[in-house]
Design a protein around this motif. Structure first.
Motif, PDB file in Angstrom:
ATOM      1  N   GLU A  56      -8.436 -10.690   7.814  1.00  0.00           N
ATOM      2  CA  GLU A  56      -8.536  -9.409   6.901  1.00  0.00           C
ATOM      3  C   GLU A  56      -9.629  -8.347   7.543  1.00  0.00           C
ATOM      4  OE1 GLU A  56     -11.075 -12.008   4.554  1.00  0.00           O
ATOM      5  OE2 GLU A  56      -9.272 -12.196   5.811  1.00  0.00           O
ATOM      6  N   GLY A  57     -10.464  -8.693   8.682  1.00  0.00           N
ATOM      7  CA  GLY A  57     -11.600  -7.709   9.271  1.00  0.00           C
ATOM      8  C   GLY A  57     -12.688  -7.642   8.497  1.00  0.00           C
ATOM      9  N   ARG A  58     -13.789  -7.059   8.915  1.00  0.00           N
ATOM     10  CA  ARG A  58     -14.967  -6.782   8.355  1.00  0.00           C
ATOM     11  C   ARG A  58     -15.307  -5.529   8.126  1.00  0.00           C
ATOM     12  NH1 ARG A  58     -19.739 -10.687  10.289  1.00  0.00           N
ATOM     13  NH2 ARG A  58     -21.022  -9.334   9.142  1.00  0.00           N
ATOM     14  N   ASP A  59     -16.293  -5.317   7.106  1.00  0.00           N
ATOM     15  CA  ASP A  59     -16.779  -3.957   7.234  1.00  0.00           C
ATOM     16  C   ASP A  59     -17.617  -3.414   8.530  1.00  0.00           C
ATOM     17  OD1 ASP A  59     -17.763  -1.446   5.410  1.00  0.00           O
ATOM     18  OD2 ASP A  59     -19.377  -1.989   6.541  1.00  0.00           O
ATOM     19  N   ARG A  60     -17.107  -2.345   8.980  1.00  0.00           N
ATOM     20  CA  ARG A  60     -17.413  -1.832  10.738  1.00  0.00           C
ATOM     21  C   ARG A  60     -18.928  -1.741  10.420  1.00  0.00           C
ATOM     22  NH1 ARG A  60     -16.553  -1.559  16.250  1.00  0.00           N
ATOM     23  NH2 ARG A  60     -17.927   0.349  16.791  1.00  0.00           N
ATOM     24  N   GLU A  62     -21.297  -2.715   8.533  1.00  0.00           N
ATOM     25  CA  GLU A  62     -22.121  -4.008   8.110  1.00  0.00           C
ATOM     26  C   GLU A  62     -22.007  -4.998   9.541  1.00  0.00           C
ATOM     27  OE1 GLU A  62     -20.420  -7.536   5.973  1.00  0.00           O
ATOM     28  OE2 GLU A  62     -21.355  -6.159   4.171  1.00  0.00           O
ATOM     29  N   TYR A  63     -20.964  -4.980   9.926  1.00  0.00           N
ATOM     30  CA  TYR A  63     -20.705  -6.102  11.249  1.00  0.00           C
ATOM     31  C   TYR A  63     -21.613  -5.351  12.185  1.00  0.00           C
ATOM     32  CZ  TYR A  63     -18.464  -8.343  15.065  1.00  0.00           C
ATOM     33  OH  TYR A  63     -18.177  -9.052  16.159  1.00  0.00           O
ATOM     34  N   MET A  64     -21.580  -4.250  12.662  1.00  0.00           N
ATOM     35  CA  MET A  64     -22.204  -3.670  13.864  1.00  0.00           C
ATOM     36  C   MET A  64     -23.760  -3.772  13.744  1.00  0.00           C
ATOM     37  SD  MET A  64     -19.891  -3.091  15.794  1.00  0.00           S
ATOM     38  CE  MET A  64     -20.668  -2.233  17.403  1.00  0.00           C
ATOM     39  N   LEU A  65     -24.074  -3.498  12.535  1.00  0.00           N
ATOM     40  CA  LEU A  65     -25.617  -3.731  12.353  1.00  0.00           C
ATOM     41  C   LEU A  65     -25.933  -5.257  12.406  1.00  0.00           C
ATOM     42  CD1 LEU A  65     -26.269  -1.233   9.243  1.00  0.00           C
ATOM     43  CD2 LEU A  65     -26.970  -0.987  11.382  1.00  0.00           C
ATOM     44  N   SER A  66     -25.396  -5.948  11.917  1.00  0.00           N
ATOM     45  CA  SER A  66     -25.655  -7.327  11.858  1.00  0.00           C
ATOM     46  C   SER A  66     -25.625  -7.677  13.632  1.00  0.00           C
ATOM     47  CB  SER A  66     -24.636  -8.106  11.376  1.00  0.00           C
ATOM     48  OG  SER A  66     -23.259  -8.405  12.120  1.00  0.00           O
ATOM     49  N   LYS A  67     -25.159  -7.246  14.470  1.00  0.00           N
ATOM     50  CA  LYS A  67     -25.117  -7.471  15.855  1.00  0.00           C
ATOM     51  C   LYS A  67     -26.183  -6.534  16.677  1.00  0.00           C
ATOM     52  CE  LYS A  67     -21.292  -7.337  18.207  1.00  0.00           C
ATOM     53  NZ  LYS A  67     -21.104  -8.778  18.981  1.00  0.00           N
ATOM     54  N   PHE A  68     -26.550  -5.440  16.196  1.00  0.00           N
ATOM     55  CA  PHE A  68     -27.466  -4.658  16.853  1.00  0.00           C
ATOM     56  C   PHE A  68     -28.602  -4.545  16.384  1.00  0.00           C
ATOM     57  CE2 PHE A  68     -23.233  -3.692  18.757  1.00  0.00           C
ATOM     58  CZ  PHE A  68     -23.559  -4.003  20.060  1.00  0.00           C
ATOM     59  N   GLY A  69     -28.905  -4.717  14.922  1.00  0.00           N
ATOM     60  CA  GLY A  69     -30.139  -4.501  14.307  1.00  0.00           C
ATOM     61  C   GLY A  69     -30.576  -3.572  13.590  1.00  0.00           C
ATOM     62  N   SER A  70     -30.016  -2.051  14.055  1.00  0.00           N
ATOM     63  CA  SER A  70     -30.413  -0.833  13.481  1.00  0.00           C
ATOM     64  C   SER A  70     -29.484   0.028  13.631  1.00  0.00           C
ATOM     65  CB  SER A  70     -31.723  -0.603  14.132  1.00  0.00           C
ATOM     66  OG  SER A  70     -32.023  -0.193  15.362  1.00  0.00           O
ATOM     67  N   VAL A  71     -29.608   1.055  12.806  1.00  0.00           N
ATOM     68  CA  VAL A  71     -28.851   2.530  12.939  1.00  0.00           C
ATOM     69  C   VAL A  71     -29.227   3.119  14.283  1.00  0.00           C
ATOM     70  CG1 VAL A  71     -28.162   4.475  12.008  1.00  0.00           C
ATOM     71  CG2 VAL A  71     -28.430   2.715  10.384  1.00  0.00           C
ATOM     72  N   SER A 100     -13.740  -3.629  11.395  1.00  0.00           N
ATOM     73  CA  SER A 100     -14.049  -4.359  12.650  1.00  0.00           C
ATOM     74  C   SER A 100     -12.831  -5.398  12.403  1.00  0.00           C
ATOM     75  CB  SER A 100     -15.245  -4.964  12.832  1.00  0.00           C
ATOM     76  OG  SER A 100     -16.240  -3.978  13.232  1.00  0.00           O
ATOM     77  N   PRO A 101     -11.738  -5.581  13.119  1.00  0.00           N
ATOM     78  CA  PRO A 101     -10.713  -6.194  12.841  1.00  0.00           C
ATOM     79  C   PRO A 101     -10.678  -7.500  13.707  1.00  0.00           C
ATOM     80  CG  PRO A 101      -9.936  -4.656  14.515  1.00  0.00           C
ATOM     81  CD  PRO A 101     -11.122  -4.286  14.267  1.00  0.00           C
ATOM     82  N   ASN A 102      -9.891  -8.531  13.139  1.00  0.00           N
ATOM     83  CA  ASN A 102      -9.893  -9.517  14.141  1.00  0.00           C
ATOM     84  C   ASN A 102      -8.395  -9.116  14.986  1.00  0.00           C
ATOM     85  OD1 ASN A 102      -7.903 -12.186  14.815  1.00  0.00           O
ATOM     86  ND2 ASN A 102     -10.022 -13.143  14.103  1.00  0.00           N
ATOM     87  N   LYS A 137      -8.306   3.882  13.294  1.00  0.00           N
ATOM     88  CA  LYS A 137      -7.274   3.123  12.611  1.00  0.00           C
ATOM     89  C   LYS A 137      -7.549   1.466  12.589  1.00  0.00           C
ATOM     90  CE  LYS A 137      -4.645   6.451  11.612  1.00  0.00           C
ATOM     91  NZ  LYS A 137      -4.392   7.206  10.405  1.00  0.00           N
ATOM     92  N   ASN A 138      -7.060   0.720  11.419  1.00  0.00           N
ATOM     93  CA  ASN A 138      -7.314  -0.614  11.416  1.00  0.00           C
ATOM     94  C   ASN A 138      -6.157  -1.418  12.233  1.00  0.00           C
ATOM     95  OD1 ASN A 138      -7.827  -3.425  11.043  1.00  0.00           O
ATOM     96  ND2 ASN A 138      -7.463  -3.117   8.871  1.00  0.00           N
ATOM     97  N   ILE A 139      -6.520  -1.878  13.535  1.00  0.00           N
ATOM     98  CA  ILE A 139      -5.636  -2.545  14.322  1.00  0.00           C
ATOM     99  C   ILE A 139      -5.198  -3.797  14.222  1.00  0.00           C
ATOM    100  CG2 ILE A 139      -5.470  -0.782  16.231  1.00  0.00           C
ATOM    101  CD1 ILE A 139      -7.180  -2.528  17.689  1.00  0.00           C
ATOM    102  N   GLY A 140      -5.867  -4.224  13.102  1.00  0.00           N
ATOM    103  CA  GLY A 140      -5.677  -5.616  12.397  1.00  0.00           C
ATOM    104  C   GLY A 140      -4.445  -5.604  11.147  1.00  0.00           C
TER     105      GLY A 140
END
Length: 227
Positions: A56-60, A62-71, A100-102, A137-140
């Motif tokens: 179902e994907g993840r909030d974009r 939230e997901y990107m901040l978890s990967k890169f740490g800061s805005v 952020s889709p699967n 668009k959500n391509i998932g």
């Protein structure tokens, strides 16, 4: 002088949520146009940057901040990609992306598109990049995938029916795993004639030169003797 057009097959290992793959696609298109004496056929092969994302994907954000740490870090990365993309005619709109889709289902549809020919598969790959990176668009989402397939010239009702099943999920996962076993840890990766790999979103001149050299080697029969 032999003026016969040489043929070359390129497998593009990529993920449709990889901005570098979108840039690489644009550069490859330009490289092919720069070498009209070579008839290039492209096949798109699956790779998942993060297969752990739920279907179902993840909030974009939230997901990107978890990967890169800061805005701030994220904005820095996006700004660099946006600049490079603009030079290739890409209008990246990262702020428009909410999910952020699967990408497993997107790769399944790309696999089915190949049955309609390399050109149809190529149209779908390009459209998926546009939908995600330029339109947010959500391509998932199955509805988005079905419409993209229709736009690419694929029988949308067939895609809709197949997406509702597990058709080709294992095959896509196996193909992605094979890429990893081959040592492909990042994308895009351009595989020429299943023998020579060019890693990363190389510039257009580098890709065009690779097309010329490998096509010439194939014409001389050197690829056959290397097997």
């Amino acid at each position: 002088m032999d003026t016969a057009v040489q043929t070359l097959h390129i497998d593009v290992v990529s993920d449709v949520v990889c901005p570098w793959c979108f840039i690489g696609q644009k550069r490859l298109d330009r490289a092919i146009a720069a070498v009209p004496e070579v008839d290039v056929e492209i096949h798109w092969r699956p790779f998942q940057l993060d297969p752990t994302i739920p279907l179902e994907g993840r909030d974009r954000k939230e997901y990107m901040l978890s990967k890169f740490g800061s805005v701030e870090k994220l904005h820095e990365i996006h700004a660099r990609i946006e600049s490079l993309g603009a030079a290739e005619g890409i209008d990246f709109d990262f702020d428009a992306i909410t999910v952020s889709p699967n990408t497993l289902d997107a790769h399944r549809v790309l696999r089915w598109a190949a049955a309609n020919g390399a050109q149809v598969q190529g149209r779908l790959a390009r459209r998926l990049f546009q939908l995600y990176f330029e339109e947010g668009k959500n391509i998932g989402d199955h509805a988005v995938l079905i419409e993209a397939a229709r736009e690419a010239g694929i029988d949308a009702p067939v895609v809709e029916a197949m997406l509702a099943t597990d058709a080709d999920r294992d095959e896509v996962l196996d193909e992605a795993a094979t890429a990893s076993r081959m040592g492909i840890t990042g994308v895009p990766c351009f595989l020429f004639e299943s023998k020579y790999a060019v890693m990363g979103a190389q510039d257009t001149d580098t890709l065009a030169d690779a097309i010329r050299q490998i096509a010439a080697a194939k014409a001389r029969g050197e690829l056959e003797t290397a097997r």
